[in-house]
Design a protein around this motif. Structure first.
Motif, PDB file in Angstrom:
ATOM      1  N   ASN A 103      44.037 -53.537  22.726  1.00 52.57           N
ATOM      2  CA  ASN A 103      43.805 -52.269  22.032  1.00 52.57           C
ATOM      3  C   ASN A 103      43.318 -51.273  23.068  1.00 52.57           C
ATOM      4  O   ASN A 103      42.547 -51.618  23.958  1.00 52.57           O
ATOM      5  N   VAL A 104      43.769 -50.033  22.946  1.00 51.67           N
ATOM      6  CA  VAL A 104      43.359 -48.996  23.884  1.00 51.67           C
ATOM      7  C   VAL A 104      42.422 -47.973  23.252  1.00 51.67           C
ATOM      8  O   VAL A 104      41.830 -47.164  23.965  1.00 51.67           O
ATOM      9  N   ASN A 105      42.291 -48.009  21.942  1.00 44.05           N
ATOM     10  CA  ASN A 105      41.404 -47.101  21.207  1.00 44.05           C
ATOM     11  C   ASN A 105      40.547 -47.901  20.228  1.00 44.05           C
ATOM     12  O   ASN A 105      40.873 -49.035  19.890  1.00 44.05           O
ATOM     13  N   GLY A 106      39.480 -47.265  19.765  1.00 45.61           N
ATOM     14  CA  GLY A 106      38.673 -47.852  18.705  1.00 45.61           C
ATOM     15  C   GLY A 106      37.621 -48.820  19.191  1.00 45.61           C
ATOM     16  O   GLY A 106      37.399 -49.008  20.383  1.00 45.61           O
ATOM     17  N   VAL A 107      36.989 -49.453  18.212  1.00 43.42           N
ATOM     18  CA  VAL A 107      35.883 -50.368  18.457  1.00 43.42           C
ATOM     19  C   VAL A 107      36.301 -51.521  19.366  1.00 43.42           C
ATOM     20  O   VAL A 107      35.527 -51.978  20.203  1.00 43.42           O
ATOM     21  N   TYR A 108      37.525 -51.987  19.218  1.00 46.54           N
ATOM     22  CA  TYR A 108      37.995 -53.134  19.993  1.00 46.54           C
ATOM     23  C   TYR A 108      38.803 -52.725  21.223  1.00 46.54           C
ATOM     24  O   TYR A 108      39.545 -53.520  21.790  1.00 46.54           O
ATOM     25  N   SER A 109      38.606 -51.500  21.658  1.00 48.69           N
ATOM     26  CA  SER A 109      39.288 -51.009  22.856  1.00 48.69           C
ATOM     27  C   SER A 109      38.927 -51.881  24.050  1.00 48.69           C
ATOM     28  O   SER A 109      37.764 -52.234  24.256  1.00 48.69           O
ATOM     29  N   ASP A 110      39.932 -52.229  24.832  1.00 49.50           N
ATOM     30  CA  ASP A 110      39.723 -53.035  26.021  1.00 49.50           C
ATOM     31  C   ASP A 110      38.757 -52.311  26.973  1.00 49.50           C
ATOM     32  O   ASP A 110      38.833 -51.091  27.140  1.00 49.50           O
TER      33      ASP A 110
END
Length: 174
Positions: A103-110
């Motif tokens: 993932n590149v966005n959000g809470v779980y973004s790398d």
């Protein structure tokens, strides 16, 4: 800086490759790096062809291209890491590394993408990645040099890539 804050260095990242093994960014030290969030079923997917062209032209001069599959935009990367790698090889002859889907966005973004977005906002001054095939160019010193929209062809980055490679070669020639 407080004790719980740690200065992050580009070369300290170890994202997973497509087989789930750590890809140590320390091996990128002294190289110009182009990082792209990719997808197999996107209108921008033909950019793989230009990315491979740049890889073949500049890899021996110090360019490393890294593809990070992402399924956050229109669910355009639904496959497994194996399916993605196979698609890239069969359809575009990709020889540069395609790493683990992230993932590149959000809470779980790398964490790598959190780092990149913090250091280079988009042209509107925003952090978030807008779509597949957004690109980050990192200098041979590990500094985020540029951020480029999905709309920009990888070939339009060739001048910046060439400049960074020349700067790196000049710095190491003395």
């Amino acid at each position: 800086m407080t004790t719980d804050q740690v200065e992050v260095d580009f070369y300290g990242f170890k994202p997973l490759d497509s087989e789930g093994k750590p890809f140590d960014f320390e091996q990128l030290r002294g190289k110009v790096v182009l990082i792209v969030n990719v997808a197999s079923h996107c209108g921008f997917t033909p950019q793989y062809k230009d990315l491979e062209y740049l890889h073949r032209k500049y890899n021996r001069k110090g360019l490393v291209i890294l593809g990070f599959p992402c399924n956050q935009f229109g669910h355009q990367e639904p496959g497994s890491n194996y399916e993605i790698s196979k698609f890239c090889t069969l359809n575009f002859g990709i020889t540069f590394p395609i790493l683990n889907k992230i993932n590149v966005n959000g809470v779980y973004s790398d964490p790598l993408y959190k780092y990149l977005k913090e250091r280079k906002l988009d042209s509107a001054g925003l952090k978030g990645i807008k779509w597949n095939f957004e690109k980050f160019l990192v200098s041979s010193e590990g500094e985020v040099y540029g951020r480029y929209s999905s709309l920009m062809s990888p070939l339009e980055l060739e001048s910046d890539i060439s400049t960074l490679i020349e700067q790196n070669q000049t710095a190491h020639a003395t």
